[in-house]
Every structure is written in C-alpha cells, then in structure tokens.
Design a protein around this motif. Structure first.
Motif, PDB file in Angstrom:
ATOM      1  N   CYS A  64       0.837  -1.206   0.000  1.00 33.19           N
ATOM      2  CA  CYS A  64       0.000   0.000   0.000  1.00 33.19           C
ATOM      3  C   CYS A  64       0.867   1.250   0.000  1.00 33.19           C
ATOM      4  O   CYS A  64       1.842   1.348   0.740  1.00 33.19           O
ATOM      5  CB  CYS A  64      -0.924   0.007   1.224  1.00 33.19           C
ATOM      6  SG  CYS A  64      -2.199   1.296   1.082  1.00 33.19           S
ATOM      7  N   LYS A  65       0.472   2.196  -0.854  1.00 34.34           N
ATOM      8  CA  LYS A  65       1.222   3.451  -0.921  1.00 34.34           C
ATOM      9  C   LYS A  65       0.762   4.427   0.153  1.00 34.34           C
ATOM     10  O   LYS A  65       1.391   5.451   0.385  1.00 34.34           O
ATOM     11  CB  LYS A  65       1.067   4.075  -2.307  1.00 34.34           C
ATOM     12  CG  LYS A  65      -0.289   4.695  -2.604  1.00 34.34           C
ATOM     13  CD  LYS A  65      -0.212   5.444  -3.934  1.00 34.34           C
ATOM     14  CE  LYS A  65      -1.546   5.901  -4.482  1.00 34.34           C
ATOM     15  NZ  LYS A  65      -2.348   6.800  -3.659  1.00 34.34           N
ATOM     16  N   ASN A  66      -0.339   4.113   0.808  1.00 33.00           N
ATOM     17  CA  ASN A  66      -0.891   5.049   1.798  1.00 33.00           C
ATOM     18  C   ASN A  66      -0.311   4.805   3.180  1.00 33.00           C
ATOM     19  O   ASN A  66       0.246   3.748   3.467  1.00 33.00           O
ATOM     20  CB  ASN A  66      -2.414   4.938   1.840  1.00 33.00           C
ATOM     21  CG  ASN A  66      -3.042   5.551   0.601  1.00 33.00           C
ATOM     22  OD1 ASN A  66      -2.434   6.397  -0.050  1.00 33.00           O
ATOM     23  ND2 ASN A  66      -4.239   5.112   0.270  1.00 33.00           N
ATOM     24  N   ARG A  75       2.190   2.163   4.590  1.00 32.25           N
ATOM     25  CA  ARG A  75       3.494   2.214   3.911  1.00 32.25           C
ATOM     26  C   ARG A  75       4.676   2.139   4.880  1.00 32.25           C
ATOM     27  O   ARG A  75       5.642   1.429   4.657  1.00 32.25           O
ATOM     28  CB  ARG A  75       3.532   3.524   3.110  1.00 32.25           C
ATOM     29  CG  ARG A  75       4.779   3.748   2.309  1.00 32.25           C
ATOM     30  CD  ARG A  75       4.689   5.082   1.586  1.00 32.25           C
ATOM     31  NE  ARG A  75       4.797   6.224   2.495  1.00 32.25           N
ATOM     32  CZ  ARG A  75       4.048   7.330   2.423  1.00 32.25           C
ATOM     33  NH1 ARG A  75       3.113   7.448   1.497  1.00 32.25           N
ATOM     34  NH2 ARG A  75       4.229   8.327   3.257  1.00 32.25           N
ATOM     35  N   ARG A  84       1.570 -10.055  -3.035  1.00 29.06           N
ATOM     36  CA  ARG A  84       0.565  -9.709  -4.055  1.00 29.06           C
ATOM     37  C   ARG A  84       0.155 -11.014  -4.722  1.00 29.06           C
ATOM     38  O   ARG A  84       1.026 -11.823  -5.061  1.00 29.06           O
ATOM     39  CB  ARG A  84       1.221  -8.768  -5.065  1.00 29.06           C
ATOM     40  CG  ARG A  84       0.412  -8.467  -6.273  1.00 29.06           C
ATOM     41  CD  ARG A  84       1.251  -7.707  -7.298  1.00 29.06           C
ATOM     42  NE  ARG A  84       1.703  -6.416  -6.826  1.00 29.06           N
ATOM     43  CZ  ARG A  84       2.955  -5.950  -7.023  1.00 29.06           C
ATOM     44  NH1 ARG A  84       3.862  -6.653  -7.662  1.00 29.06           N
ATOM     45  NH2 ARG A  84       3.284  -4.757  -6.583  1.00 29.06           N
ATOM     46  N   GLU A 111      -3.467   0.028  -1.682  1.00 32.91           N
ATOM     47  CA  GLU A 111      -3.360   0.780  -2.938  1.00 32.91           C
ATOM     48  C   GLU A 111      -1.992   0.464  -3.536  1.00 32.91           C
ATOM     49  O   GLU A 111      -0.993   1.115  -3.253  1.00 32.91           O
ATOM     50  CB  GLU A 111      -3.596   2.269  -2.691  1.00 32.91           C
ATOM     51  CG  GLU A 111      -5.054   2.530  -2.318  1.00 32.91           C
ATOM     52  CD  GLU A 111      -5.476   3.990  -2.444  1.00 32.91           C
ATOM     53  OE1 GLU A 111      -4.780   4.770  -3.111  1.00 32.91           O
ATOM     54  OE2 GLU A 111      -6.516   4.341  -1.849  1.00 32.91           O
ATOM     55  N   ASP A 112      -1.995  -0.582  -4.335  1.00 35.24           N
ATOM     56  CA  ASP A 112      -0.787  -1.173  -4.905  1.00 35.24           C
ATOM     57  C   ASP A 112      -0.732  -0.777  -6.380  1.00 35.24           C
ATOM     58  O   ASP A 112      -1.600  -1.175  -7.163  1.00 35.24           O
ATOM     59  CB  ASP A 112      -0.920  -2.707  -4.715  1.00 35.24           C
ATOM     60  CG  ASP A 112       0.217  -3.479  -5.354  1.00 35.24           C
ATOM     61  OD1 ASP A 112       1.035  -2.887  -6.063  1.00 35.24           O
ATOM     62  OD2 ASP A 112       0.265  -4.709  -5.112  1.00 35.24           O
ATOM     63  N   ALA A 113       0.310  -0.009  -6.733  1.00 36.79           N
ATOM     64  CA  ALA A 113       0.405   0.555  -8.096  1.00 36.79           C
ATOM     65  C   ALA A 113       0.435  -0.525  -9.185  1.00 36.79           C
ATOM     66  O   ALA A 113       0.145  -0.241 -10.353  1.00 36.79           O
ATOM     67  CB  ALA A 113       1.645   1.430  -8.202  1.00 36.79           C
ATOM     68  N   TYR A 114       0.776  -1.764  -8.803  1.00 35.05           N
ATOM     69  CA  TYR A 114       0.791  -2.841  -9.792  1.00 35.05           C
ATOM     70  C   TYR A 114      -0.596  -3.010 -10.433  1.00 35.05           C
ATOM     71  O   TYR A 114      -0.708  -3.333 -11.616  1.00 35.05           O
ATOM     72  CB  TYR A 114       1.220  -4.150  -9.110  1.00 35.05           C
ATOM     73  CG  TYR A 114       1.041  -5.361  -9.985  1.00 35.05           C
ATOM     74  CD1 TYR A 114       1.998  -5.694 -10.946  1.00 35.05           C
ATOM     75  CD2 TYR A 114      -0.094  -6.173  -9.864  1.00 35.05           C
ATOM     76  CE1 TYR A 114       1.818  -6.806 -11.766  1.00 35.05           C
ATOM     77  CE2 TYR A 114      -0.275  -7.279 -10.678  1.00 35.05           C
ATOM     78  CZ  TYR A 114       0.688  -7.587 -11.619  1.00 35.05           C
ATOM     79  OH  TYR A 114       0.510  -8.679 -12.426  1.00 35.05           O
ATOM     80  N   THR A 116      -2.883  -1.590 -12.065  1.00 36.98           N
ATOM     81  CA  THR A 116      -3.318  -0.536 -12.981  1.00 36.98           C
ATOM     82  C   THR A 116      -4.722  -0.889 -13.470  1.00 36.98           C
ATOM     83  O   THR A 116      -5.201  -2.013 -13.269  1.00 36.98           O
ATOM     84  CB  THR A 116      -2.384  -0.475 -14.202  1.00 36.98           C
ATOM     85  OG1 THR A 116      -2.414  -1.784 -14.812  1.00 36.98           O
ATOM     86  CG2 THR A 116      -0.963  -0.119 -13.792  1.00 36.98           C
ATOM     87  N   ARG A 143      -9.394   5.800  -6.429  1.00 30.42           N
ATOM     88  CA  ARG A 143      -8.917   5.807  -7.808  1.00 30.42           C
ATOM     89  C   ARG A 143      -9.622   6.942  -8.535  1.00 30.42           C
ATOM     90  O   ARG A 143     -10.532   7.577  -7.982  1.00 30.42           O
ATOM     91  CB  ARG A 143      -9.215   4.454  -8.486  1.00 30.42           C
ATOM     92  CG  ARG A 143      -8.588   3.257  -7.768  1.00 30.42           C
ATOM     93  CD  ARG A 143      -8.996   1.915  -8.346  1.00 30.42           C
ATOM     94  NE  ARG A 143      -8.318   1.583  -9.583  1.00 30.42           N
ATOM     95  CZ  ARG A 143      -7.224   0.809  -9.683  1.00 30.42           C
ATOM     96  NH1 ARG A 143      -6.681   0.273  -8.608  1.00 30.42           N
ATOM     97  NH2 ARG A 143      -6.678   0.549 -10.854  1.00 30.42           N
ATOM     98  N   SER A 147     -10.984   5.496 -13.855  1.00 28.94           N
ATOM     99  CA  SER A 147     -10.604   4.148 -13.450  1.00 28.94           C
ATOM    100  C   SER A 147     -11.831   3.373 -12.957  1.00 28.94           C
ATOM    101  O   SER A 147     -12.064   2.222 -13.350  1.00 28.94           O
ATOM    102  CB  SER A 147      -9.553   4.258 -12.340  1.00 28.94           C
ATOM    103  OG  SER A 147      -9.308   3.002 -11.792  1.00 28.94           O
TER     104      SER A 147
END
Ligand code: SAM
Length: 358
Positions: A64-66, A75, A84, A111-114, A116, A143, A147
C-alpha cells in the motif's frame, strides 16, 4: 426527548437529526441497546428473512502506498510482510469459493500501483467470464473516476470504500496530510454516479472519535444512502502510530449496527471479522443486532497472516472450506442460514450478467 422516544422516532421515521443521533449515542444505556437490537433484528427479518448473505473475501495485496495512521499495512510499517496475488491465484481462490457456494467475490487490497486499470480490468473480466452468475465487488481504495468507470465496464458490480469518518477534522487525525477527506467523498460520489452498488463505512472507536463525529457518520449514511455499510471496531496494530490506543468496544459497535439497520432498513450490513476478533461471538451478536452479511476469507492460507490490518485478526490459519463451515454453524446457532446467491442490494437495479449496461 427520552432515549425511548428517540428510538421510537428512529424506528418510525428511519432517521434522526444529527443532534438527535448524538443525544441517542451519549445517553445510551443497556435498556436502550436491547430495545434497539430487538427492533433492528425484526427489521432485518422483515427485509431479508433468515437469510444471511455471504461474500468471499480475497485479499489480493498487502502492498500500500498510503500511510493511514491506524492500518497495519500502512506504507511505513517496515515490519509488515508484503505480498501480491497473481491473476491465476485470484482466479483459483474464486474457483474454490464457487465450489463452496459463494456467488460474490470481494477483491480487497492496499493501494498497490501494480493494479493498474489494465491489470485489474483483465482480472475482473476473467472472473466474470469464469463465473457469470457471480457478483464482483472491489475494495481497492481511491482511484480516478475514469478508473472506476473502466472497472465497471469490465464487469465490477460493487465497490466498498469506507468513508472512515464524516468529520473532516477527525479524518485529518486518522490520515496523513497527503490524504484528503474531499477526495474520499469524491470517490464515493463518482462510484454511485457510475452505477455501482456502493458501500461506505467507518471504524468504531477510532482515536479521536466523539459522539458528535459518530452523529455526523450516521447523518451522512442517511443522506448518502449506500447499498452497503461496513462498520467494525477499531483494533490497534502494534506497529502503527495508534499501536497504544484503546480498541473500539463491542457494545458501541452493536449499538451502531442497530441504529444503521433502523436508519436504512434495506442496507447490506456486515458482521465483520474485526467484530469477531474482539469477541468470540462477535459476529453472531452482530447478526442479532441487525447485521445481515458475513464475509469469510477465501485468501490462500499462505498469505492470510500478512494481510494484518490489526493485531490478533481471526481466521488467518483456516482453509476457506473451514471458514465457510464455521460461519454456517455460527449463523445456524442464531437461527439463520447462509444464502447461496449474489445477495444484491434490494432496490438497486442489477445490470446484465456480463457487465453490459441496463
Ligand atoms: N485500501 C482499501 C481502502 O482504503 O478502502 C481497502 C483496504 S483497507 C485496509 C480496508 C479497511 O480496513 C479500511 O477501510 C479500514 O476501515 C479498515 N481497517 C484498517 N485498519 C484497521 C484497524 N486497525 N482496525 C480496524 N479496521 C481497520
């Protein structure tokens, strides 16, 4: 008004003013909770009978980016083990779940950027092709509107995004400055406008939460009219800034489940894993207080411990079949049965099974 009068008004009119919600919360006692629970359980039975909807939860990423202050997969938690699931692993979890009778799959993750739009849309459409009679719910955070629309067009039916708190000042206490209350609300509105069955919700007893903030949550829920509402106790995670805070109580969580059931009689209301974590009979008690959904875990056992949002999370060692069997017995013990259908929100138009409009 007396507590009893407030409860009678809530039952009759399906809502109170924000000030009345606050008064009800502040003045509650055991008698009020008991009365509310019996009215709420009756309301659940009127709308859903004895059927409890079930959703198979697949926790697809702990990355997660958060940096939410309460969350174990934030994070900055360097101790968190990250994983993942691949598309094949996700499809295999769903296949197993299908065999066990699940007709809704919830894909949840950090929230995993992978993930998309291209990657997630591909997974959603593969899931819908493999199981056209199933609903796909996403719970993948904030998002863009584009998206959300692409995912909806790929076949996603529902989206869970807890608003976390309807009080902007409280929101700022729970989240770092780079996250915004306004964006969370924007997401919820976009999701609704696109046509998803939408779930919001909040943690009970999160640090800084007051009766006034909870009253705002209830007034928000009343006006937003979500199809689902996920509430569960806040439980501290040792490696977060809130590691030393108190956990939310069973008593207040059950009380609020009942208030929400009476406010929105048709809402889908889960008895959450967090509720089962703070009390061995928490989910059964949740059903008796008006909840009508359970969300057993379908994630591979090898990753379950790694999706650790809070300490002592239950059901991290069992196989999916065991989880389902266990919940079936728990629901039976309170006079209910697990439904084998999609369990759509009553009153929400259900679109074509392949994700076409209409
Ligand atoms: N990233 C997605 C999102 O933000 O909606 C989904 C995953 S997020 C971990 C799912 C929910 O877990 C959050 O909405 C939050 O309410 C809940 N949660 C996180 N930490 C928790 C804690 N310490 N105690 C109870 N619930 C927690």
């Amino acid at each position: 008004m007396t507590e009893r009068e407030l409860i009678e008004k809530l039952d009759r009119e399906h809502g109170l003013t924000e000030a009345e919600y606050e008064e009800l919360i502040e003045g509650r006692d055991a008698g009020a909770s008991e009365l509310l629970a019996s009215l709420a359980a009756e309301k659940r039975k009127d709308v859903f009978g004895n059927a409890i909807y079930t959703r198979g939860l697949i926790e697809i990423s702990s990355i997660c980016k958060n940096n939410c202050l309460y969350c174990g997969i934030r994070r900055d938690n360097r101790q968190a083990e990250r994983y993942r699931l691949s598309k094949d692993e996700i499809l295999a979890c769903a296949d197993e779940g299908y065999g066990l009778g699940f007709r809704t799959f919830v894909l949840q993750g950090g929230e995993d950027a992978y993930f998309t739009d291209a990657v997630l849309c591909d997974i959603v459409s593969a899931l819908k092709s493999a199981h056209p009679d199933c609903a796909v719910t996403l719970s993948m955070g904030e998002r863009s509107r584009e998206s959300y629309k692409a995912l909806y067009d790929a076949g996603a039916d529902r989206y869970l995004l807890r608003h976390e708190t309807a009080d902007p000042k409280h929101y700022a206490m729970l989240h770092p400055a780079e996250m915004s209350f306004d964006n969370r609300m924007r997401c919820l509105i976009d999701l609704k406008e696109i046509g998803y069955q939408v779930g919001c919700g909040f943690m009970v007893g999160s640090p800084g939460q007051t009766a006034a903030a909870l009253a705002k949550d209830l007034a928000f829920i009343k006006s937003f009219e979500p199809d689902m509402c996920g509430i569960g106790p806040f439980i501290p995670h040792r490696n977060t800034p809130f590691g030393g805070e108190k956990q939310g109580t069973l008593e207040l969580t059950l009380f609020l489940l009942s208030v929400i059931r009476l406010t929105l009689p048709k809402v889908l209301l889960p008895a959450t894993t967090a509720l089962g974590t703070i009390d061995p009979q928490g989910r059964e008690k949740g059903i008796l207080a008006g909840a009508n959904v359970v969300m057993p875990n379908l994630s591979p056992v090898s990753v379950r411990k790694k999706y650790e949002l809070y300490d002592n999370k239950i059901c991290t060692g069992e196989e999916s079949a065991q989880c389902r069997g266990c919940l079936e017995a728990r629901m039976k013990a309170v006079g209910c049965t697990l439904a084998v259908d999609r369990g759509d929100a009553p009153g929400h138009p259900v679109r074509g099974l392949q994700g076409a409009a209409g």
